[in-house]
Write an enzyme that holds these catalytic residues in place. Structure first.
Site, short mmCIF file in Angstrom:
data_model
loop_
_atom_site.label_atom_id
_atom_site.label_comp_id
_atom_site.label_asym_id
_atom_site.label_seq_id
_atom_site.Cartn_x
_atom_site.Cartn_y
_atom_site.Cartn_z
N HIS A 95 -10.52 -5.31 -2.79
CA HIS A 95 -9.15 -5.58 -2.32
C HIS A 95 -9.21 -5.91 -0.84
O HIS A 95 -10.09 -5.46 -0.12
CB HIS A 95 -8.22 -4.38 -2.56
N ASP B 100 0.85 -1.19 0.00
CA ASP B 100 0.00 0.00 0.00
C ASP B 100 0.89 1.25 0.00
O ASP B 100 1.89 1.32 0.73
CB ASP B 100 -0.89 -0.02 1.25
N ASN C 246 -12.94 -3.27 3.02
CA ASN C 246 -13.98 -2.24 3.12
C ASN C 246 -14.95 -2.31 1.95
O ASN C 246 -14.52 -2.49 0.80
CB ASN C 246 -13.33 -0.85 3.14
N HIS D 262 -6.93 -5.71 2.62
CA HIS D 262 -5.74 -5.17 3.28
C HIS D 262 -5.14 -6.24 4.18
O HIS D 262 -5.87 -6.95 4.89
CB HIS D 262 -6.10 -3.99 4.19
N GLN E 193 -14.34 2.51 1.99
CA GLN E 193 -13.80 2.09 0.69
C GLN E 193 -13.57 3.32 -0.18
O GLN E 193 -14.47 4.17 -0.32
CB GLN E 193 -14.78 1.13 -0.02
P1 AMP Z 1 -9.81 1.37 0.72
O1 AMP Z 1 -9.90 2.63 1.52
O2 AMP Z 1 -10.15 0.13 1.47
O3 AMP Z 1 -10.55 1.48 -0.60
O4 AMP Z 1 -8.27 1.21 0.40
C1 AMP Z 1 -7.61 1.81 -0.66
C2 AMP Z 1 -6.15 1.69 -0.33
O5 AMP Z 1 -5.43 1.77 -1.54
C3 AMP Z 1 -5.61 2.79 0.57
O6 AMP Z 1 -5.01 2.19 1.72
C4 AMP Z 1 -4.60 3.54 -0.31
O7 AMP Z 1 -3.47 3.94 0.43
C5 AMP Z 1 -4.24 2.48 -1.32
N1 AMP Z 1 -3.84 2.94 -2.63
C6 AMP Z 1 -4.49 3.82 -3.44
N2 AMP Z 1 -3.84 3.96 -4.61
C7 AMP Z 1 -2.77 3.15 -4.56
C8 AMP Z 1 -1.71 2.83 -5.46
N3 AMP Z 1 -1.62 3.41 -6.65
N4 AMP Z 1 -0.77 1.95 -5.06
C9 AMP Z 1 -0.84 1.36 -3.84
N5 AMP Z 1 -1.82 1.61 -2.95
C10 AMP Z 1 -2.77 2.49 -3.29
#
Ligand code: AMP
Ligand code: ZN
Length: 142
Positions: free
Chosen positions: A101, A32, A88, A103, A95
């Site tokens: 995805h 992440d 999420n 975590h 989300q």
């Molecule tokens: P969520 O809030 O569960 O949708 O999680 C999205 C996650 O994706 C967050 O923890 C962000 O830090 C991560 N994220 C967003 N864009 C990228 C990216 N390009 N590469 C890696 N992580 C990302």
């Protein structure tokens, strides 16, 4: 199916570079970019599913064992003593990227545990009424 406008589709399929720590025919696991702790990783299916409700059974069956395998590797190699598998669904649940995805968040001794979860209180009648509502939802089709 892929979604042309989805950043995680592009990352999962290697069109946008990422720090990849595992890949197979169905998944890519990346670090992440905004880690909650050292090693915070994301399991991305290569197919596009908006959230857990859209996930197909084959993908769903593989996600949890993969999370366990990566979490166990983190305990061995990063020295974390636990990890959270967090997933999420929907804006109100946090989300922000609408491609399913999971975590994997390593947890270290004396570090914070699961964020944002303060246990509340509920009377038995309230629990029973809430359970009944959910059971009704289980019986009705969308
Ligand atoms: P969520 O809030 O569960 O949708 O999680 C999205 C996650 O994706 C967050 O923890 C962000 O830090 C991560 N994220 C967003 N864009 C990228 C990216 N390009 N590469 C890696 N992580 C990302
Ligand atoms: Zn996608």
């Amino acid at each position: 199916m892929k979604d042309e406008n989805c950043i995680f589709c592009k990352i999962a399929n290697g069109e946008i570079p990422s720090t990849t720590l595992y890949e197979d025919e169905m998944f890519r696991v990346i670090l992440d970019l905004g880690p909650a702790s050292r090693g915070h990783a994301l399991i991305l299916p290569k197919e596009h599913f908006k959230d857990v409700c859209e996930l197909d059974e084959k993908t769903a069956a593989k996600v949890l064992p993969l999370g366990a395998k990566i979490g166990a590797a983190m305990k061995k190699s990063l020295g974390c003593t636990g990890f959270n598998l967090v997933q999420n669904n929907g804006t109100s649940a946090g989300q922000t990227v609408f491609h399913f995805h999971m975590h994997i968040i390593p947890r270290y001794e004396n570090g914070p545990a699961m964020v944002d979860w303060t246990p509340g209180k509920a009377e038995p009648e309230e629990l029973a009424a809430t359970a009944q509502l959910i059971q009704e939802g289980l019986q009705t089709r969308k």
